[in-house]
Design an enzyme around this catalytic site. Sequence first.
Site, PDB file in Angstrom:
ATOM      1  N   GLU A  35       0.811  -1.230   0.000  1.00 18.71           N
ATOM      2  CA  GLU A  35       0.000   0.000   0.000  1.00 18.71           C
ATOM      3  C   GLU A  35       0.839   1.273   0.000  1.00 18.71           C
ATOM      4  OE1 GLU A  35      -2.501  -0.564   3.422  1.00 18.71           O
ATOM      5  OE2 GLU A  35      -3.778  -2.022   2.406  1.00 18.71           O
ATOM      6  N   GLU A  49      -5.384  -9.080   0.700  1.00 21.38           N
ATOM      7  CA  GLU A  49      -6.084  -8.798   1.967  1.00 21.38           C
ATOM      8  C   GLU A  49      -7.565  -8.612   1.673  1.00 21.38           C
ATOM      9  OE1 GLU A  49      -4.621  -5.456   4.269  1.00 21.38           O
ATOM     10  OE2 GLU A  49      -2.545  -6.040   3.914  1.00 21.38           O
TER      11      GLU A  49
HETATM   12  O1  IFM Z   1      -4.169  -3.641   9.078  1.00 21.09           O
HETATM   13  C1  IFM Z   1      -4.103  -3.106   7.793  1.00 21.09           C
HETATM   14  C2  IFM Z   1      -2.963  -3.699   7.007  1.00 21.09           C
HETATM   15  O2  IFM Z   1      -1.751  -3.560   7.660  1.00 21.09           O
HETATM   16  C3  IFM Z   1      -2.862  -3.027   5.664  1.00 21.09           C
HETATM   17  N1  IFM Z   1      -4.130  -3.075   4.976  1.00 21.09           N
HETATM   18  C4  IFM Z   1      -5.299  -2.653   5.682  1.00 21.09           C
HETATM   19  C5  IFM Z   1      -5.388  -3.377   7.026  1.00 21.09           C
HETATM   20  C6  IFM Z   1      -6.642  -2.928   7.790  1.00 21.09           C
HETATM   21  O3  IFM Z   1      -6.585  -1.562   8.027  1.00 21.09           O
END
Ligand code: IFM
Length: 466
Positions: free
Chosen positions: A164, A373
Site C-alpha cells: 500500500e 487482503e
Molecule cells: O491492518 C491493515 C494492514 O496492515 C494493511 N491493509 C489494511 C489493514 C486494515 O486496516
Amino acid sequence: MTLFPDDFLWGAATAPYQIEGAWDEDGKGPSNWDWRAHHTTCIAGGATGDVAVDHYHRWREDVDLLRQLGLNAYRFGIAWARVQPDGRGAWNDTGLAFYDRLIDALGEAGITPLVTLCHYDIPQALVEQGGWINRDMTGWFAEYAAAMAARYGDRVRWWATLNEPVCIADGFVPAPDDPHDLAAVQHHLLLAHGRGVQAMRAVNPALKVGLVTCLWPAHAMLGAGKAAVIGKAGERLPCADGTGDGWGAFSPDDAAEAARQADAAINRAVLDPIFLGRYPREIRDAAVGRPIHDGDMAVIAARPDFMGINYYSRVVAAPTRRPDGGIGWRWVGPAERGAPHTTMGWEIYPEGLYDIIMTVHRDYGAPAILITENGMAHADTVDPDGRIRDPYRRDYLAAHIAQLGRALADGAKVRGYCCWSLLDNLEWDMGWGQRFGLIYVDDQTLRRTVKDSGWWYRDFLRRGPR
Ligand code: IFM
C-alpha cells in the site's frame, strides 16, 4: 464445476509490526513504528508493537494454526530492521535465521509463503536520513530486496515489494506536510518498487515479484440524505428535478469529476504508473515538481508478475468547491449514508471486489492478480463456552469470495485470496480496538482461539470452494 483451480492459493495475511513483537530482541534495530510508538501519542491507548501478539516467540503455534485451518498459503512480511538493523550495511544473522525457520516450517506444512518486503515499517536509521523523501532510499531498498531474494528465493517464489504505497505516503512516514515532499515520497516508493523488481529478477529470474495496493472503487454521489444518488464510475447521475443539469450547487459532471479525483488519488496513483508508465492527470496537476529523473517511469513500469489487491470497501465521493473555485471531493462515509459498515467505518460492499478485479484485469491487463487482503473488523467477544461466534465475518467472507468466483468466471486471472487477518493484531494508529482476525487473541494472555469464521473458512475449503 468449481471455478477455483486446484493450485489456487487460499490463505491469510499478517504484517510484521502488527504481530511480531520482540521489538529489540536478538539484534533487531528500531523501526519507524517503534519510534512512533515510543516517542509520539499517535497510537490509540498508548499501544505499542513491543510485544504485539508475540508471534516472534509463538510462530510455531501460528504455523500450526494455519495448518489446522487447512490453508495452503500464508502472506507475511519481513521486518527490514530485524534482518538489517540500520537498513544499510551489516546483516543480522539471528533475524535472518528467524525467517529461515518460519519459511522452512511453512514448507514442511505444505503452505506457500507470500512475502512482503515493506509493510509500512523501515529501519529508523533510514528515517533519520530522510526516509522516503530521500531518493537514496530506492537504492537501499533494492539492495535489501536483492539480499532477501538471494537468501530465501530458493523457498519463496511470490514476493511483494511494498504494501500500500498510497498509505505509506499519506501517513506512515514522518508525515510529509509539504506537497513537494509528499510527491517525492510517492515517487520514491514506486521507484523503490521498480528498482526492487529489477534487483530481485537479477538474482533469480524465476521469482514472481509484484506490488500490493489497496483499491477502493470510487463512486460519485450527488445530493444528501435519502434523496442522494450514487453512481458507479462512468454512469451519468440523474438531475434533481429530472430536467435541468443541476443538483443544488453541483451538477452530475461535478460529481463525476469528484469520483475521478478520488479514483486518481487512491487507485490510479499506483495503477497508472505501474501499468501505463505515467501518473494520472489529476496527480500531475496537483504536485508540480515531482522529482522524476529520466528513465524513472520505465523502471516503475517494469511489468510486475502479479498485482496484489487489498480490498475492503468502496469510496463514495461527493463534489466540493475548492477555494480556487474548482471541484474537489470529500469522502462520504457509510454511517452518513446509512449503509452497512464495519467497526473501521468501512462500508460492506462485496460487489466492489468484482469491479476492482475486472478493472485491473481488463483496463490494465495485469498478468495475474492475488487478493492479498480482505476481511472485516468487529468488536468480537468470547461467549461463556469459549467460542467466538462471528457470523457477520463469515457472511462478509462468503459474499466476497462469491464475487471472486464471478471475476474468475469472467476471465480474470486471479491466483489467490488471503483473508486479513490470520490473527487479531495491532491496527496501527487505531491500536488494539479493531479485531480483524480469523483467530481471536486474548489481550492479556495472548492465547489464540479460532473464531467460528476461521472454522467456516476451513470447512469451505474442505468442501472444495465453488
Ligand atoms: O491492518 C491493515 C494492514 O496492515 C494493511 N491493509 C489494511 C489493514 C486494515 O486496516
